[in-house]
Design a protein around this motif. Structure first.
Motif, PDB file in Angstrom:
ATOM      1  N   ALA B  30       0.441  -1.236  -0.023  1.00  0.00           N
ATOM      2  CA  ALA B  30      -0.315  -0.123  -0.118  1.00  0.00           C
ATOM      3  C   ALA B  30       0.365   1.081   0.018  1.00  0.00           C
ATOM      4  O   ALA B  30       0.795   2.005  -0.524  1.00  0.00           O
ATOM      5  N   ILE B  31       1.639   1.304   1.071  1.00  0.00           N
ATOM      6  CA  ILE B  31       3.127   2.543   1.452  1.00  0.00           C
ATOM      7  C   ILE B  31       3.414   2.547  -0.417  1.00  0.00           C
ATOM      8  O   ILE B  31       3.398   3.620  -1.047  1.00  0.00           O
ATOM      9  N   ALA B  32       4.117   1.975  -0.537  1.00  0.00           N
ATOM     10  CA  ALA B  32       4.810   1.471  -2.654  1.00  0.00           C
ATOM     11  C   ALA B  32       4.162   2.207  -3.179  1.00  0.00           C
ATOM     12  O   ALA B  32       4.155   3.033  -3.324  1.00  0.00           O
ATOM     13  N   ALA B  33       2.752   1.341  -3.127  1.00  0.00           N
ATOM     14  CA  ALA B  33       1.979   2.081  -4.180  1.00  0.00           C
ATOM     15  C   ALA B  33       2.163   3.747  -4.069  1.00  0.00           C
ATOM     16  O   ALA B  33       1.617   4.705  -5.277  1.00  0.00           O
ATOM     17  N   SER B  34       1.767   4.045  -3.186  1.00  0.00           N
ATOM     18  CA  SER B  34       0.562   5.690  -2.914  1.00  0.00           C
ATOM     19  C   SER B  34       2.322   6.340  -3.375  1.00  0.00           C
ATOM     20  O   SER B  34       2.069   7.470  -4.030  1.00  0.00           O
ATOM     21  N   LEU B  35       3.449   6.048  -2.864  1.00  0.00           N
ATOM     22  CA  LEU B  35       4.631   6.716  -3.010  1.00  0.00           C
ATOM     23  C   LEU B  35       4.777   6.374  -4.392  1.00  0.00           C
ATOM     24  O   LEU B  35       5.636   7.712  -4.471  1.00  0.00           O
ATOM     25  N   ILE B  36       4.781   5.458  -5.585  1.00  0.00           N
ATOM     26  CA  ILE B  36       4.435   5.672  -6.670  1.00  0.00           C
ATOM     27  C   ILE B  36       3.989   6.419  -7.021  1.00  0.00           C
ATOM     28  O   ILE B  36       4.606   7.467  -8.226  1.00  0.00           O
ATOM     29  N   PHE B  40       5.264   9.807  -9.463  1.00  0.00           N
ATOM     30  CA  PHE B  40       4.492  10.381 -10.429  1.00  0.00           C
ATOM     31  C   PHE B  40       3.826  11.576 -10.846  1.00  0.00           C
ATOM     32  O   PHE B  40       4.643  12.177 -11.998  1.00  0.00           O
ATOM     33  N   LEU B  41       3.295  12.601 -10.008  1.00  0.00           N
ATOM     34  CA  LEU B  41       2.844  13.430 -10.196  1.00  0.00           C
ATOM     35  C   LEU B  41       3.743  14.169  -9.569  1.00  0.00           C
ATOM     36  O   LEU B  41       4.033  15.137 -10.672  1.00  0.00           O
ATOM     37  N   PHE B  42       4.706  13.704  -8.792  1.00  0.00           N
ATOM     38  CA  PHE B  42       5.890  14.916  -8.946  1.00  0.00           C
ATOM     39  C   PHE B  42       6.854  15.107  -9.957  1.00  0.00           C
ATOM     40  O   PHE B  42       7.336  16.626 -10.357  1.00  0.00           O
ATOM     41  N   ILE B  43       7.299  13.952 -10.329  1.00  0.00           N
ATOM     42  CA  ILE B  43       8.093  13.350 -11.852  1.00  0.00           C
ATOM     43  C   ILE B  43       7.273  14.792 -12.970  1.00  0.00           C
ATOM     44  O   ILE B  43       8.382  15.380 -13.346  1.00  0.00           O
ATOM     45  N   SER B  44       5.733  14.284 -12.983  1.00  0.00           N
ATOM     46  CA  SER B  44       5.131  14.754 -14.022  1.00  0.00           C
ATOM     47  C   SER B  44       5.231  15.849 -14.139  1.00  0.00           C
ATOM     48  O   SER B  44       5.724  17.053 -15.381  1.00  0.00           O
ATOM     49  N   ILE B  45       4.692  17.069 -13.101  1.00  0.00           N
ATOM     50  CA  ILE B  45       5.171  17.727 -12.777  1.00  0.00           C
ATOM     51  C   ILE B  45       5.678  18.745 -12.918  1.00  0.00           C
ATOM     52  O   ILE B  45       5.945  19.853 -13.759  1.00  0.00           O
ATOM     53  N   GLY B  46       7.378  18.539 -12.120  1.00  0.00           N
ATOM     54  CA  GLY B  46       8.378  19.014 -12.468  1.00  0.00           C
ATOM     55  C   GLY B  46       8.710  19.160 -14.177  1.00  0.00           C
ATOM     56  O   GLY B  46       9.415  20.631 -14.497  1.00  0.00           O
ATOM     57  N   THR B  47       8.573  18.775 -13.957  1.00  0.00           N
ATOM     58  CA  THR B  47       9.159  17.925 -16.227  1.00  0.00           C
ATOM     59  C   THR B  47       8.838  19.044 -17.058  1.00  0.00           C
ATOM     60  O   THR B  47       9.360  19.566 -18.061  1.00  0.00           O
TER      61      THR B  47
END
Ligand SMILES: Nc1ncnc2c1ncn2[C@@H]1O[C@H](COP(=O)(O)OP(=O)(O)OP(=O)(O)O)[C@@H](O)[C@H]1O
Ligand SMILES: [Mg+2]
Lengths: 289, 424
Positions: B30-36, B40-47
């Protein structure tokens, strides 16, 4: 070990006194003995306490004398704490708790409409079963009561009252170098003595103690018992205890409660050695509870 | 052989440990899924968004021609002075070969249409510039910006490009001469909204959010805490307090747009408050945040051990003294956490603001509680809705700014809680 010895002594004494009258039967729940004393500090007349529909205290009449320690004993759930909490209206905090009858302090009914609980609780202080120091410094713990009641005007007076209260509670030597440390950092026995110091700092006339030693080891217990003996000079003390040894060591009078009834009141020696009621005898001889 | 208790216990052990192990694996998954998802959110917004922090500028040598500007001694005449002509003139000087009207137009479209305002502001600041030539970096048009940043391709068919071959040639010349470069985008952090991506900034929206949050904090925290203290410590527990409790819990679950409608009906239509104002936004957010703060504060008050209350009452403290001297200090960390989480939610809230007009296109940075303003999440919504390619990266960058604020607020909640809890 010590307890064993005491019990043996008690048995010895008991045999000396021959019982003349037959004991009052178990079915009779009228208070026997001497619930009324001359020149009392507090008088309770026909006190009934209800928690909602539950009738927790039935028609209790009892006096608390001046400069005496009165012990309240009885099996668990019999209403000792409930009765004690009536004496300074601590039960007011429970919404569904109702008290009838009269409880007077120096002749004034404390349940009258015009009585303010704030000064009442300054006159009738309470020490709780579990030590509950404020999460503040040792100094603040003791100084709090005098401060809110305006008993002290400046730092010097506060220092003085903190010192004398801690000395009376037998804690001064242990904490005088760390008054600014949190009260919660003390050991259990020290915390309980701090709570006693906090209570006597306000200068009450009556101190109510609800099993003050139940969480303490024999040494801490002995210190608090000595303390109670000393405090008797200035205060009236009502103490709830589960230890009959403790009751016989510290108290002059003893009241035995049973399922909400006050069964027997008398001098401590009489109640333990020569009880008048069958239920009292059952309890003090260990056949009950 | 007789089976003893311990044998039975041992037999069951394996099963118990397997159950525990399974549960641990579920937890880790569960934790891994939410971290992923978070990554994903941070990377896509960041890039998408990091390029917005840079902006393409073109260097022009501006000659403050007294003939074009005319009389510049009065403020009024300055407003009508022909600064666009000055910019145009300096551009044409760089590209002398450009002669036809159409070409001139294409050339000037390479720089931002806001360029003349920059020159004017410069001149207003220092009127002694008249008759002098200065080197100025002027923001390029967003089409040029996109090209330089590589968001649009140079290789595609001319018809599919927003810049034609001639314009590309000029840009290449500018690049060769070092007259075009990417610099840190101060405009983004200091300007209000604009129709031109290269001139748009989030400062206006951030200020709007700031004023809104101030109103929300000043109203909802004291009112919420006071209500919680009253309900929890003073009010008699009866049917009325039960009804109030149920209603507060319900309010916390009401969709935020409903609060917006309420604000529209009450604050704007009934009280006639100004439209699009942070004041009204703050009031609406207060309505929305109050139940959250009340619930959190009541939970914090409930968690204070009863022994502390009894201790205070036992030495003769009044109800009020008990609450303020002993209960409140212990409950405060929980209350602050609740308040900050409520505020963070309000900061990210868009829907109620739409209803009270804080969704308007507002260029000026608000300077007070009644100035028309918008808020960060609304600005994100507006930009995300814009067709220009340049707003795409601005949207992501604005999200990054908003997330930074949210993370900062949540971190503050943790720090405050630690600080107040550490006291004992
Ligand atoms: N807050 C309360 N609400 C309802 N009933 C209560 C409450 N407090 C006590 N009672 C009831 O009143 C009766 C007397 O309780 P009380 O606490 O006075 O017993 P006690 O003699 O002090 O027992 P113990 O020796 O175990 O402390 C019990 O039956 C208990 O269930
Ligand atoms: Mg009890």
């Amino acid at each position: 070990m010590i307890i064993e010895k005491e019990r043996a002594e008690l048995e010895n004494k008991r045999e000396f006194i021959s019982k003349k009258e037959p004991l009052v039967s178990r079915e009779n729940r009228k208070t026997v003995g001497h619930p009324i004393v001359e020149n009392p500090r507090m008088t309770c007349r026909n006190v009934n306490v209800y928690y909602g529909d539950k009738h927790a205290i039935h028609d209790v009449t009892l006096d608390i004398g001046r400069n005496e320690v009165i012990a309240m004993i009885g099996p668990s759930g019999c209403g000792k704490s409930t009765f004690l909490r009536c004496l300074n209206r601590m039960n007011d905090t429970i919404d569904f708790c109702r008290v009838t009858g009269s409880i007077s302090l120096d002749g004034k009914n404390i349940y009258d409409k015009d009585v303010d609980v704030v000064p009442l609780r300054a006159q009738v202080g309470m020490v709780f079963q579990k030590p509950n120091p404020f999460p503040k410094s040792i100094y603040e713990n003791v100084a709090y009561g005098p401060k809110i009641h305006g008993l002290v005007q400046n730092r010097v007076e506060t220092d003085e009252i903190v010192e004398t209260s801690l000395k009376k509670a037998g804690l001064w030597e242990e904490v005088k170098d760390r008054l600014n440390q949190p009260g919660t950092s003390l050991s259990g026995g020290q915390q309980q003595r701090l709570c006693i110091a906090r209570t006597i700092a306000v200068g009450p006339e009556v101190i109510l103690m609800d099993e003050p030693c139940s969480a303490l080891d024999p040494i801490a217990t002995a210190r608090i018992e000595d303390l109670i003996d000393e405090l008797r000079g200035n205060f009236s003390i009502a103490i709830v205890t589960h230890s009959m040894q403790q009751a016989s060591r510290v108290s002059q009078r003893t009241a035995y409660f049973h399922l909400g009834d006050l069964i027997e009141v008398g001098s401590t020696d009489q109640v333990f050695l020569n009880p008048l009621h069958q239920l009292t005898e059952d309890y003090v001889t260990g056949r009950f509870g | 052989m007789i089976e003893t208790n311990i044998d039975i216990v041992k037999k069951g052990l394996g099963k118990r440990y397997r159950a525990e192990k399974r549960f641990r694996i579920y937890g880790v998954c569960a934790i891994a899924a939410s971290l992923i998802f978070l990554a994903f959110l941070f990377i896509s917004i960041g890039t998408n968004g990091y390029t917005a922090f840079q902006q393409t500028f073109i260097r022009l040598s501006i000659y403050f021609d007294p003939e074009i500007l005319g009389d510049t001694t009065h403020r009024e005449s300055l407003a009508s002075a022909n600064f666009p002509a000055i910019v145009k003139q300096s551009l044409l000087k760089m590209f002398p070969e450009v002669q036809s009207r159409g070409e001139k137009k294409q050339l000037t479209s390479l720089i931002s249409s806001g360029a003349s305002y920059y020159i004017r502001d410069m001149f207003v600041e220092d009127p002694n510039l008249i008759g002098n030539t200065v080197q100025v970096w002027i923001p390029a048009d967003d089409d040029v910006d996109m090209l330089i940043k590589g968001h649009t391709e140079r290789g595609v068919e001319e018809a599919e490009r927003r810049l034609n071959n001639k314009q590309l040639g000029w840009i290449e010349k500018l690049e060769r001469d070092g007259n075009i470069e990417k610099r840190f985008n101060t405009i983004f952090f200091t300007a209000g909204d604009s129709r031109e991506p290269e001139l748009a900034g989030i400062w206006g929206a951030a200020s709007g959010s700031f004023f809104t949050m101030i109103v929300t904090l000043l109203l909802s925290f004291p009112i919420g805490v006071a209500a919680a203290i009253y309900l929890e410590e003073f009010a008699k527990k009866n049917r009325w307090t039960d009804i109030i409790e149920v209603n507060i819990n319900n309010l916390a679950a009401v969709p935020s747009i409903v609060f917006g409608l309420l604000g529209l009906a009450v604050f704007l239509n009934f009280f006639g408050m100004p439209r699009s104002a942070p004041l009204v936004g703050g009031l609406v957010m207060t309505l929305m945040t109050l139940p959250v703060i009340i619930i959190a504060s009541r939970a914090a008050l409930k968690s204070v051990p009863p022994s502390i209350r009894e201790a205070a009452l036992g030495v003769g403290a009044s109800q009020m003294q008990m609450v303020f001297h002993h209960v409140l200090p212990l409950a405060l960390p929980g209350m602050l956490t609740g308040a900050i989480i409520g505020m963070a939610r309000a900061l990210g809230e868009t829907a109620p603001l739409l209803m009270i007009g804080m969704v308007a296109f507002i260029v000026d940075v608000p300077s007070g509680f009644t100035d028309p303003a918008t808020a960060l999440p609304v600005q994100i919504f507006l930009w995300a809705d814009s067709p220009e390619r340049g707003f795409l990266e601005k949207t992501s960058a604005a999200i990054m700014v908003l997330l930074t604020f949210l993370i900062a607020m949540n971190a503050l909640a943790v720090i405050l809680r630690k600080k107040f809890e550490k006291r004992w």
